[in-house]
Design an enzyme around this catalytic site. Structure first.
Site, PDB file in Angstrom:
ATOM      1  N   ASP A   1     -96.359 -30.267  48.030  1.00 54.31           N
ATOM      2  CA  ASP A   1     -97.747 -29.930  48.371  1.00 54.31           C
ATOM      3  C   ASP A   1     -98.000 -28.433  48.163  1.00 54.31           C
ATOM      4  O   ASP A   1     -98.180 -27.674  49.124  1.00 54.31           O
ATOM      5  CB  ASP A   1     -98.016 -30.319  49.826  1.00 54.31           C
ATOM      6  CG  ASP A   1     -99.496 -30.288  50.172  1.00 54.31           C
ATOM      7  OD1 ASP A   1    -100.323 -30.242  49.243  1.00 54.31           O
ATOM      8  OD2 ASP A   1     -99.842 -30.320  51.379  1.00 54.31           O
TER       9      ASP A   1
ATOM     10  N   ILE B   1    -103.099 -20.662  65.194  1.00 56.12           N
ATOM     11  CA  ILE B   1    -103.349 -19.915  63.957  1.00 56.12           C
ATOM     12  C   ILE B   1    -103.734 -20.857  62.819  1.00 56.12           C
ATOM     13  O   ILE B   1    -104.225 -20.419  61.775  1.00 56.12           O
ATOM     14  CB  ILE B   1    -102.117 -19.076  63.546  1.00 56.12           C
ATOM     15  CG1 ILE B   1    -100.873 -19.974  63.431  1.00 56.12           C
ATOM     16  CG2 ILE B   1    -101.876 -17.965  64.539  1.00 56.12           C
ATOM     17  CD1 ILE B   1     -99.630 -19.221  63.002  1.00 56.12           C
ATOM     18  N   ALA B   2    -103.540 -22.142  63.006  1.00 55.21           N
ATOM     19  CA  ALA B   2    -103.958 -23.158  62.028  1.00 55.21           C
ATOM     20  C   ALA B   2    -104.094 -24.491  62.746  1.00 55.21           C
ATOM     21  O   ALA B   2    -103.325 -24.797  63.657  1.00 55.21           O
ATOM     22  CB  ALA B   2    -102.940 -23.274  60.902  1.00 55.21           C
TER      23      ALA B   2
ATOM     24  N   ALA C   1    -104.780 -28.597  61.807  1.00 56.90           N
ATOM     25  CA  ALA C   1    -104.952 -29.656  60.806  1.00 56.90           C
ATOM     26  C   ALA C   1    -105.058 -31.005  61.500  1.00 56.90           C
ATOM     27  O   ALA C   1    -105.023 -31.097  62.732  1.00 56.90           O
ATOM     28  CB  ALA C   1    -103.793 -29.639  59.816  1.00 56.90           C
ATOM     29  N   SER C   2    -105.168 -32.056  60.709  1.00 53.18           N
ATOM     30  CA  SER C   2    -105.456 -33.377  61.276  1.00 53.18           C
ATOM     31  C   SER C   2    -104.288 -33.954  62.069  1.00 53.18           C
ATOM     32  O   SER C   2    -104.489 -34.698  63.023  1.00 53.18           O
ATOM     33  CB  SER C   2    -105.845 -34.345  60.158  1.00 53.18           C
ATOM     34  OG  SER C   2    -104.838 -34.387  59.166  1.00 53.18           O
TER      35      SER C   2
ATOM     36  N   GLN D   1    -101.135 -28.737  64.849  1.00 53.43           N
ATOM     37  CA  GLN D   1    -101.633 -27.374  64.794  1.00 53.43           C
ATOM     38  C   GLN D   1    -100.480 -26.414  65.079  1.00 53.43           C
ATOM     39  O   GLN D   1     -99.465 -26.796  65.670  1.00 53.43           O
ATOM     40  CB  GLN D   1    -102.786 -27.161  65.759  1.00 53.43           C
ATOM     41  CG  GLN D   1    -102.494 -27.377  67.220  1.00 53.43           C
ATOM     42  CD  GLN D   1    -103.782 -27.389  68.045  1.00 53.43           C
ATOM     43  OE1 GLN D   1    -104.771 -28.014  67.686  1.00 53.43           O
ATOM     44  NE2 GLN D   1    -103.768 -26.671  69.173  1.00 53.43           N
ATOM     45  N   VAL D   2    -100.646 -25.171  64.637  1.00 52.70           N
ATOM     46  CA  VAL D   2     -99.557 -24.194  64.700  1.00 52.70           C
ATOM     47  C   VAL D   2     -99.942 -23.047  65.634  1.00 52.70           C
ATOM     48  O   VAL D   2    -101.058 -22.509  65.539  1.00 52.70           O
ATOM     49  CB  VAL D   2     -99.233 -23.650  63.289  1.00 52.70           C
ATOM     50  CG1 VAL D   2     -98.060 -22.661  63.362  1.00 52.70           C
ATOM     51  CG2 VAL D   2     -98.912 -24.795  62.337  1.00 52.70           C
TER      52      VAL D   2
ATOM     53  N   LYS E   1     -95.094 -25.597  65.441  1.00 48.91           N
ATOM     54  CA  LYS E   1     -95.974 -26.663  64.929  1.00 48.91           C
ATOM     55  C   LYS E   1     -95.929 -27.817  65.920  1.00 48.91           C
ATOM     56  O   LYS E   1     -94.858 -28.386  66.187  1.00 48.91           O
ATOM     57  CB  LYS E   1     -95.491 -27.103  63.543  1.00 48.91           C
ATOM     58  CG  LYS E   1     -96.367 -28.125  62.854  1.00 48.91           C
ATOM     59  CD  LYS E   1     -95.835 -28.404  61.447  1.00 48.91           C
ATOM     60  CE  LYS E   1     -96.683 -29.420  60.711  1.00 48.91           C
ATOM     61  NZ  LYS E   1     -96.159 -29.676  59.332  1.00 48.91           N
TER      62      LYS E   1
END
Length: 557
Positions: free
Chosen positions: A290, A135-136, A138-139, A142-143, A157
């Site tokens: 963040d 669903i996501a 990133a560098s 991922q999730v 995650k």
């Protein structure tokens, strides 16, 4: 993971050549030439002088493009630097904040391998369902959406396989390049490039430790457990490890995707978020570092949910309380109070030109004040710029810099949700509460225990400390150098003092000795009063000398 152990490791020169080629592509060739890297690696480049459109104003954008092309480690480096305008300047920090941390997902087989290796069980035994499509992505991780055996909906995650190895290699290269440039390009020495690499290493190591992130989430949940408008996902420890983090699935929408039809009150959410951040900073000394839209999700009942706690800030109790007082002076436009508080906090020292600092603070405050101050984060960020910090020799804790960036981002989100938003108005009741707490006399009781413990430690350690001092003196490791003006005068004064001390000791011994003799019947006793005549003579002699010494001391006071 302890990347610091690899400081002396040799860089991968093939990867170094690749990085240099990308730098040359985006017109950083002059720096490569001045640092000696061009000559050593023989990478062709076009001088920036050949580009008519190129100017210094474009350098931040070109730097962002370099980092994006170089991949994971460099994207994360840019994101970290975007929170440190004190190191790179506001213009560069603002440009790097645009970096997108979205990359193609890794294969599901790689995800399965990480989960099963770290949790020491098969995916089928751990989860009832596990969606292969993330669903996501990133560098670093991922999730994936999944369900536990009891039907609980969770988000898992998963860290990218081999990412730790790649980051280690790239940090070795970054430290090598930073050293080459810093040693040869004079005008870049101020930026302490090696220090920037060290700072990045510190942040990335923490962000890659999912067990640490799990502890951050639980701490936030504990702090705000009684607030029905705030939440963070629950962590499932038995399904969590250094590279795998399993938590509640949050079915919410991004804070920037709120629409009139969503049934959510954007003004209310802006108030909740602002109040939450002020509480995190000024009451708990622990804040989410963040706050971009993807990490702030809103639920249908006007609840704000924080996710992704890989980057957090910490303020110790003393600094947090002092910061609250500095904030009050700032909001009230009290320049004198601000300077005095900065002295108390030891942010400035006796070498600082107070009048010049006062002028710069007035200019800074005037820039951000209208009828009242609104953009606190922007003001803190600008205050943290290198030209102000270096000029006035201001020393700021690293988390204070992160604080400015966080407040600025939070205030930007507040304005997007509600154009009339003013974070200070939301914070005023909290400020009054803080001041009331600070001025409460009972608060002093909290410090008594601390001081008693410190005194107990001092007394306990004193004998050992004294022994160590004498041992160092005996070994010749402690030397004292004194420089005196008018040494002859000083010597005479010392001689006088020594003579008086000596005379005082003689008088004291005479008094004590005569007193002992007076208590006996020896030494020619005096018939009338029964005391020793010798003892009496010595006693009177001592009294006479004592009188002379007293008169001498009184005359030279």
């Amino acid at each position: 993971m302890n990347i610091g152990l690899f400081k002396d490791q040799k860089p991968d020169y093939k990867r170094v050549r690749e990085i240099i080629s990308v730098l040359a592509k985006y017109q950083f060739g002059n720096i490569l030439e001045r640092s000696g890297l061009k000559k050593r690696f023989k990478v062709p480049y076009i001088s920036s002088e050949e580009f008519e459109e190129t100017s210094d104003n474009e350098a931040p954008k070109r730097l962002r493009l370099v980092l994006e092309e170089l991949g994971t480690t460099f994207i994360k480096l840019g994101q970290v630097l975007s929170t440190r305008p004190d190191l790179v300047g506001k213009e560069v920090a603002d440009e790097l904040a645009k970096l997108q941390d979205e990359v193609p997902p890794i294969s599901f087989e790689s995800v399965r391998n990480v989960v099963e290796t770290d949790l020491e069980n098969s995916l089928d035994n751990l989860f009832e369902e596990f969606n292969e499509i993330p669903i996501a992505s990133a560098s670093i991780a991922q999730v994936h959406e999944a369900r536990l055996k009891d039907g609980t909906r969770v988000a898992v995650k998963v860290q990218r396989n081999e990412i730790e190895t790649q980051i280690k290699k790239d940090i070795v290269i970054l430290r090598y390049l930073a050293g080459q440039v810093e040693n040869r390009v004079t005008n870049l020495k101020y930026y302490n490039l090696i220090g920037i690499v060290d700072e990045f290493e510190r942040v990335i190591v923490k962000e890659m430790d999912f067990e640490q992130e799990a502890r951050n989430i639980e701490r936030f949940r504990t702090i705000f457990e009684d607030d029905s408008h705030l939440c963070a996902p629950k962590v499932y420890e038995e399904y969590t490890n250094t590279r795998v983090l399993t938590m509640d699935y949050i079915d919410g929408i991004k804070i920037t995707d709120i629409t009139p039809s969503s049934g959510i009150n954007p003004k209310k959410i802006a108030e909740i978020g602002t109040e939450c951040y002020f509480k995190q900073i000024f009451m708990h000394g622990f804040f989410h570092g963040d706050p971009h839209p993807g990490n702030l999700l809103v639920l249908s009942n006007n609840t704000l949910c924080f996710v992704d706690f890989g980057m957090v800030g910490h303020l110790d109790n003393e600094f947090m309380n002092n910061l609250a007082e500095l904030f009050v002076y700032t909001v009230n436009y009290d320049i004198k109070g601000m300077i005095n508080q900065m002295k108390y906090m030891r942010l400035i020292n006796e070498d600082t030109d107070i009048e010049e600092l006062r002028t710069d603070l007035i200019d800074l405050m005037d820039k951000y004040y209208g009828a009242e101050i609104k953009d606190v984060g922007g003001m803190i960020t600008e205050f943290s710029k290198p030209n102000i910090m270096v000029k006035h020799k201001i020393k700021l804790p690293r988390d204070f810099i992160l604080l400015g960036r966080v407040l600025s981002m939070a205030e930007d989100l507040g304005v997007k949700l509600d154009p009339s938003f003013n974070g200070i108005e939301v914070a005023r009741p909290l400020i009054k509460k803080l001041l009331k707490k600070r001025l409460n006399p009972l608060r002093l009781l909290n410090y008594q225990t601390q001081y008693l413990f410190e005194l107990e430690h001092l007394i306990k350690d004193l004998p050992e400390t004294i022994n160590q001092i004498f041992l160092r003196i005996e070994e010749g490791k402690i030397r004292t150098e004194l420089e005196f003006k008018e040494l002859d005068v000083f010597s005479r004064q010392i001689e006088k003092v020594a003579n008086r001390i000596t005379l005082g000791l003689i008088i004291s011994s005479l008094i004590i000795g005569s007193s002992l003799i007076l208590q006996t019947d020896k030494g020619m006793p005096m018939a009338v009063i029964g005391f020793s005549s010798i003892g009496m003579v010595i006693f009177l002699l001592a009294a006479f000398f004592a009188l002379i010494l007293t008169i001498s001391l009184l005359r030279n006071r």
